[in-house]
Design a protein around this motif. Structure first.
Motif, PDB file in Angstrom:
ATOM      1  N   LEU A 115       0.133 -21.707  44.864  1.00 34.86           N
ATOM      2  CA  LEU A 115      -0.425 -20.413  44.537  1.00 34.86           C
ATOM      3  C   LEU A 115       0.339 -19.468  45.458  1.00 34.86           C
ATOM      4  O   LEU A 115       0.136 -19.457  46.672  1.00 34.86           O
ATOM      5  N   LEU A 116       1.272 -18.746  44.878  1.00 41.80           N
ATOM      6  CA  LEU A 116       2.240 -17.972  45.651  1.00 41.80           C
ATOM      7  C   LEU A 116       1.864 -16.490  45.661  1.00 41.80           C
ATOM      8  O   LEU A 116       1.726 -15.870  44.607  1.00 41.80           O
ATOM      9  N   TRP A 162       4.486 -10.381  48.425  1.00 36.60           N
ATOM     10  CA  TRP A 162       4.309  -8.995  48.846  1.00 36.60           C
ATOM     11  C   TRP A 162       5.662  -8.305  48.785  1.00 36.60           C
ATOM     12  O   TRP A 162       6.632  -8.757  49.385  1.00 36.60           O
ATOM     13  N   PHE A 163       5.716  -7.222  48.028  1.00 36.51           N
ATOM     14  CA  PHE A 163       6.931  -6.427  47.879  1.00 36.51           C
ATOM     15  C   PHE A 163       6.710  -5.109  48.614  1.00 36.51           C
ATOM     16  O   PHE A 163       6.162  -4.161  48.039  1.00 36.51           O
ATOM     17  N   PRO A 164       7.117  -5.037  49.889  1.00 32.08           N
ATOM     18  CA  PRO A 164       6.811  -3.852  50.697  1.00 32.08           C
ATOM     19  C   PRO A 164       7.461  -2.570  50.195  1.00 32.08           C
ATOM     20  O   PRO A 164       6.886  -1.489  50.356  1.00 32.08           O
ATOM     21  N   LYS A 185       9.610 -23.306  42.932  1.00 32.56           N
ATOM     22  CA  LYS A 185       9.236 -21.886  42.866  1.00 32.56           C
ATOM     23  C   LYS A 185      10.070 -21.134  41.830  1.00 32.56           C
ATOM     24  O   LYS A 185      10.320 -19.942  41.959  1.00 32.56           O
ATOM     25  N   MET A 186      10.461 -21.849  40.790  1.00 30.67           N
ATOM     26  CA  MET A 186      11.277 -21.262  39.729  1.00 30.67           C
ATOM     27  C   MET A 186      10.529 -21.181  38.393  1.00 30.67           C
ATOM     28  O   MET A 186      10.830 -20.331  37.572  1.00 30.67           O
ATOM     29  N   GLN A 203       9.968 -11.533  51.652  1.00 32.31           N
ATOM     30  CA  GLN A 203      11.420 -11.377  51.706  1.00 32.31           C
ATOM     31  C   GLN A 203      12.121 -12.317  50.742  1.00 32.31           C
ATOM     32  O   GLN A 203      13.254 -12.706  50.975  1.00 32.31           O
ATOM     33  N   GLY A 204      11.483 -12.734  49.704  1.00 30.48           N
ATOM     34  CA  GLY A 204      12.078 -13.641  48.735  1.00 30.48           C
ATOM     35  C   GLY A 204      11.434 -15.012  48.794  1.00 30.48           C
ATOM     36  O   GLY A 204      10.996 -15.466  49.849  1.00 30.48           O
ATOM     37  N   ARG A 205      11.368 -15.660  47.667  1.00 30.60           N
ATOM     38  CA  ARG A 205      10.680 -16.948  47.568  1.00 30.60           C
ATOM     39  C   ARG A 205      11.264 -18.030  48.473  1.00 30.60           C
ATOM     40  O   ARG A 205      10.557 -18.917  48.912  1.00 30.60           O
TER      41      ARG A 205
END
Length: 130
Positions: free
Chosen positions: A51-52, A55-57, A71-72, A122-124
């Motif tokens: 369950l990912l 957060w995109f600041p 995670k793809m 900051q990316g998966r």
């Protein structure tokens, strides 16, 4: 209820939080978690592992997806919440990660599933376990 959910597509559930006080932000994060957990029964697939929480600041948006070990391959239902942040709380990454981890420790609807909670801002490839 602080957030009003809409669907931009049949699979993406959206909300906006226009409050910038910490308590309101925390409550909105908790509502995002509960909304994501309410969709787990439809989102779990054979290869689901995480369950990912993403957060995109730069756009102050939290996205919650169920994904596989790479995670793809994401499950179909996605939760997205856009926040209106003030200059005082511009970089909320650590605080949001803390609120998510703290809430999940007692979230009965999450505990029903064998998923690993992870977070990134900051990316998966930089995800950390919660």
């Amino acid at each position: 209820m602080l957030l009003q959910w809409t669907q931009s597509t049949p699979f993406i559930h959206n909300a906006k939080c226009s409050h910038s006080e910490h308590l309101a932000l925390k409550l909105a994060i908790e509502q995002c978690i509960e909304k994501a957990c309410s969709l787990l029964v439809s989102n779990i697939q054979n290869d689901s592992l995480y369950l990912l929480f993403e957060w995109f600041p730069d756009v102050a948006t939290l996205s919650v997806v169920v994904t596989d070990s790479s995670k793809m391959q994401d499950a179909p239902y996605v939760i997205e919440c856009q926040f209106t942040l003030s200059d005082n709380n511009a970089d909320m990454s650590e605080q949001i990660q803390y609120w998510i981890r703290d809430y999940l420790t007692t979230c009965a609807s999450f505990m029903q599933y064998s998923l690993v909670a992870a977070f990134h801002c900051q990316g998966r490839e930089h995800s950390v376990l919660l």
